[in-house]
Design an enzyme around this catalytic site. Structure first.
Site, short mmCIF file in Angstrom:
data_model
loop_
_atom_site.label_atom_id
_atom_site.label_comp_id
_atom_site.label_asym_id
_atom_site.label_seq_id
_atom_site.Cartn_x
_atom_site.Cartn_y
_atom_site.Cartn_z
N ASP A 188 -48.17 7.80 29.52
CA ASP A 188 -49.35 8.67 29.53
C ASP A 188 -49.03 9.92 30.33
O ASP A 188 -48.66 9.84 31.51
CB ASP A 188 -50.53 7.93 30.15
CG ASP A 188 -51.85 8.65 29.89
OD1 ASP A 188 -51.96 9.29 28.83
OD2 ASP A 188 -52.76 8.55 30.72
N GLU A 213 -61.37 8.45 28.70
CA GLU A 213 -60.57 9.67 28.73
C GLU A 213 -60.27 10.08 27.29
O GLU A 213 -59.69 9.32 26.51
CB GLU A 213 -59.27 9.47 29.51
CG GLU A 213 -59.51 9.28 31.00
CD GLU A 213 -58.23 9.41 31.82
OE1 GLU A 213 -57.13 9.38 31.23
OE2 GLU A 213 -58.34 9.55 33.05
N ASP A 272 -57.88 6.37 26.83
CA ASP A 272 -57.17 5.69 27.92
C ASP A 272 -58.17 5.42 29.04
O ASP A 272 -58.35 6.23 29.94
CB ASP A 272 -56.01 6.55 28.41
CG ASP A 272 -55.09 5.78 29.34
OD1 ASP A 272 -54.80 4.62 29.04
OD2 ASP A 272 -54.68 6.35 30.36
N TYR A 330 -53.88 4.68 43.93
CA TYR A 330 -52.99 5.63 43.27
C TYR A 330 -51.92 6.22 44.19
O TYR A 330 -50.90 6.73 43.72
CB TYR A 330 -53.79 6.74 42.60
CG TYR A 330 -54.22 7.88 43.50
CD1 TYR A 330 -53.54 9.09 43.49
CD2 TYR A 330 -55.32 7.75 44.34
CE1 TYR A 330 -53.94 10.15 44.29
CE2 TYR A 330 -55.73 8.79 45.15
CZ TYR A 330 -55.04 9.99 45.12
OH TYR A 330 -55.43 11.03 45.93
N HIS A 381 -58.50 19.57 32.87
CA HIS A 381 -58.82 18.27 33.46
C HIS A 381 -58.14 18.12 34.81
O HIS A 381 -58.76 17.67 35.79
CB HIS A 381 -58.38 17.16 32.52
CG HIS A 381 -58.51 15.78 33.09
ND1 HIS A 381 -59.73 15.15 33.27
CD2 HIS A 381 -57.57 14.90 33.54
CE1 HIS A 381 -59.54 13.96 33.79
NE2 HIS A 381 -58.24 13.77 33.98
N GLN A 427 -58.80 3.15 41.00
CA GLN A 427 -57.76 4.19 41.02
C GLN A 427 -57.75 4.93 42.36
O GLN A 427 -56.68 5.25 42.90
CB GLN A 427 -58.00 5.18 39.88
CG GLN A 427 -56.92 6.22 39.70
CD GLN A 427 -57.18 7.09 38.47
OE1 GLN A 427 -58.25 7.04 37.86
NE2 GLN A 427 -56.19 7.88 38.09
N THR A 461 -56.02 13.54 29.46
CA THR A 461 -57.37 13.97 29.11
C THR A 461 -57.40 15.45 28.75
O THR A 461 -56.91 16.29 29.52
CB THR A 461 -58.33 13.69 30.27
OG1 THR A 461 -58.20 12.33 30.66
CG2 THR A 461 -59.77 13.98 29.88
N GLU A 467 -58.25 11.61 24.74
CA GLU A 467 -56.84 11.95 24.60
C GLU A 467 -56.41 11.88 23.14
O GLU A 467 -57.14 11.39 22.28
CB GLU A 467 -55.96 10.99 25.42
CG GLU A 467 -56.27 10.92 26.89
CD GLU A 467 -55.17 10.24 27.69
OE1 GLU A 467 -54.01 10.22 27.22
OE2 GLU A 467 -55.48 9.73 28.78
N LYS A 502 -55.55 1.41 35.17
CA LYS A 502 -55.19 1.89 33.84
C LYS A 502 -54.64 0.81 32.91
O LYS A 502 -54.60 1.01 31.70
CB LYS A 502 -54.12 2.99 33.97
CG LYS A 502 -54.61 4.27 34.62
CD LYS A 502 -55.42 5.08 33.63
CE LYS A 502 -55.58 6.52 34.12
NZ LYS A 502 -56.23 7.35 33.11
#
Length: 433
Positions: A134, A207, A241, A252, A141, A248, A368, A209, A261
């Site tokens: 991804d 998201e 996604d 992250y 975004h 997150q 995104t 995409e 994710k």
């Protein structure tokens, strides 16, 4: 490689498959690939969408010749990886042959038995997805998300030099129409030094995409040069996604997305080929003044002229109450695929530059694709400014993030004067607890 328009893009061409003529997604000028099983049973096999029907490639393989026959036979099994591996020439031969047969009444009797109503068929993820990456190409975004956490410095210094991406989870990619179970995980403590709470995500998001499918692979240690990258792209699909924003936020750093994710990614069933998209290729939007030029290995004049896709994406929500009351879905946003800061070819080249071996059926997410204008936000975290400003739907319900029973529906299409409009179908799923 420049993909040219040809006789298969004739806007005046019509098919003896009546539902194809004027179809908003699948006129004869499109012919996207899929994997399906027919209504009377049978093993999954490759097909092509034409109007409201699916043409069974296994059934017609003996009616084709040379490369077109080879392509149909390669697509006769439950996955399309072998066909994608053969590259654009073989796929183009199949497209040319099918277009000719579907626009010539003399072939109608021979092919009618190989046509099935799409609504009566079962559809499947069309390839074995060995790997999924991804990317983060939607600069608007990235700026919006960065502004929520770093108002004075929304973009990190590497963003305009490196196509940022992370290695995703291919095992949880599911087809449009499959429910999404709300994930659980740790969340950021309410105060520094506190114990992180554990439980279902309360900030579940979509998201908007696009997915880019790899066709021909490359050998380990053999990078794909930018001027050859499109030879390795088979086509595109719609991708949602899903993201658990509260999970997150805690996990992250320092290594990026993980449980937020990996629980589910939804893909549409149709692979719209690069040949079908030829009329809708467009110039990559120029970089803002002061932005650095791409490094040499990512620079190609032809790619900058034609490397973007003139595709428009729309996102809708249908809550459980809307469906109960018979209300139409509420549109959340719309945006163009040209919101990508990097082209698809640049993503392929960068992914392989260190020697990574790309495989047929690998999936690349664009990230995104927010338009940069009001109404073009590609996620709820942007629409609600991090959950601070709930949005009001047409029936009076409000949302900051997704609730159980919500269905997110994404559609996409390409249109241009002088050519038939083509679409990518739908990508939809309902959230369950």
């Amino acid at each position: 490689m420049t993909i040219e328009t040809d006789f298969t893009h004739d806007a005046n061409a019509t098919s003896w498959v009546e539902s194809a003529n004027g179809h908003p997604h699948f006129p004869v000028q499109n012919l996207p690939l899929c994997v399906f099983s027919p209504p009377k049973g049978g093993e999954p096999r490759g097909g092509v969408a034409i109007g409201d029907m699916i043409l069974d490639l296994a059934d017609i393989a003996d009616s084709l010749e040379l490369d077109a026959a080879t392509a149909a036979r390669l697509a006769s099994g439950p996955k399309l990886n072998d066909l994608l591996q053969r590259g654009p020439e073989t796929m183009r031969a199949l497209r040319h042959a099918l277009f000719t047969m579907l626009t010539d009444d003399d072939h109608s009797k021979a092919l009618e038995s190989a046509l099935h109503k799409a609504e009566d068929c079962d559809l499947y993820v069309p390839v074995t997805v060995g790997d999924y990456t991804d990317f983060y190409t939607g600069i608007h975004h990235a700026e919006n998300i960065g502004s929520l956490f770093r108002p004075d410095n929304p973009l990190l210094p590497n963003y305009k030099y490196v196509p940022i991406g992370y290695h995703g989870r291919s095992s949880s990619i599911r087809l449009s129409g499959k429910d999404v179970k709300r994930p659980s995980g740790q969340k950021k403590p309410a105060e520094d030094g506190g114990k992180p709470p554990f439980g279902p995500s309360a900030r579940l998001d979509y998201e908007m995409e696009m997915g880019i499918w790899i066709g021909k692979g490359n050998g380990l240690g053999q990078p794909i040069p930018i001027d050859k990258a499109e030879e390795h792209i088979a086509g595109i699909s719609i991708l949602n996604d899903w993201s658990a924003r509260d999970i997150q936020a805690w996990e992250y750093q320092p290594l990026g997305p993980f449980l937020a994710k990996n629980f589910h990614s939804t893909i549409s069933p149709w692979i719209v080929t690069m040949d079908a998209l030829a009329p809708f290729r467009t110039e990559q939007p120029p970089r803002p003044q002061g932005d650095p030029a791409p490094l040499d290995y990512l620079s190609d004049e032809e790619d900058q002229k034609t490397g973007a896709f003139g595709v428009t994406m729309d996102v809708f929500i249908s809550t459980a109450k809307m469906r109960e009351d018979g209300d139409e879905p509420h549109q959340l946003s719309t945006g163009p695929m040209t919101a990508m800061y990097w082209t698809a070819a640049q993503l392929v080249t960068h992914h392989s530059v260190g020697g990574c071996n790309m495989m047929p059926g690998d999936l690349l997410g664009t990230g995104t694709l927010t338009s940069g204008e009001e109404g073009g936000e590609g996620s709820l975290i942007e629409l609600t400014q991090g959950g601070k400003k709930p949005i009001t739907l047409a029936n009076g319900e409000t949302r900051t993030f997704l609730e159980d029973g919500d269905e997110v529906i994404m559609t996409a299409y390409a249109e241009k004067e002088g050519f038939a409009r083509i679409g990518l179908g739908e990508c939809r799923a309902v959230i369950t607890g």
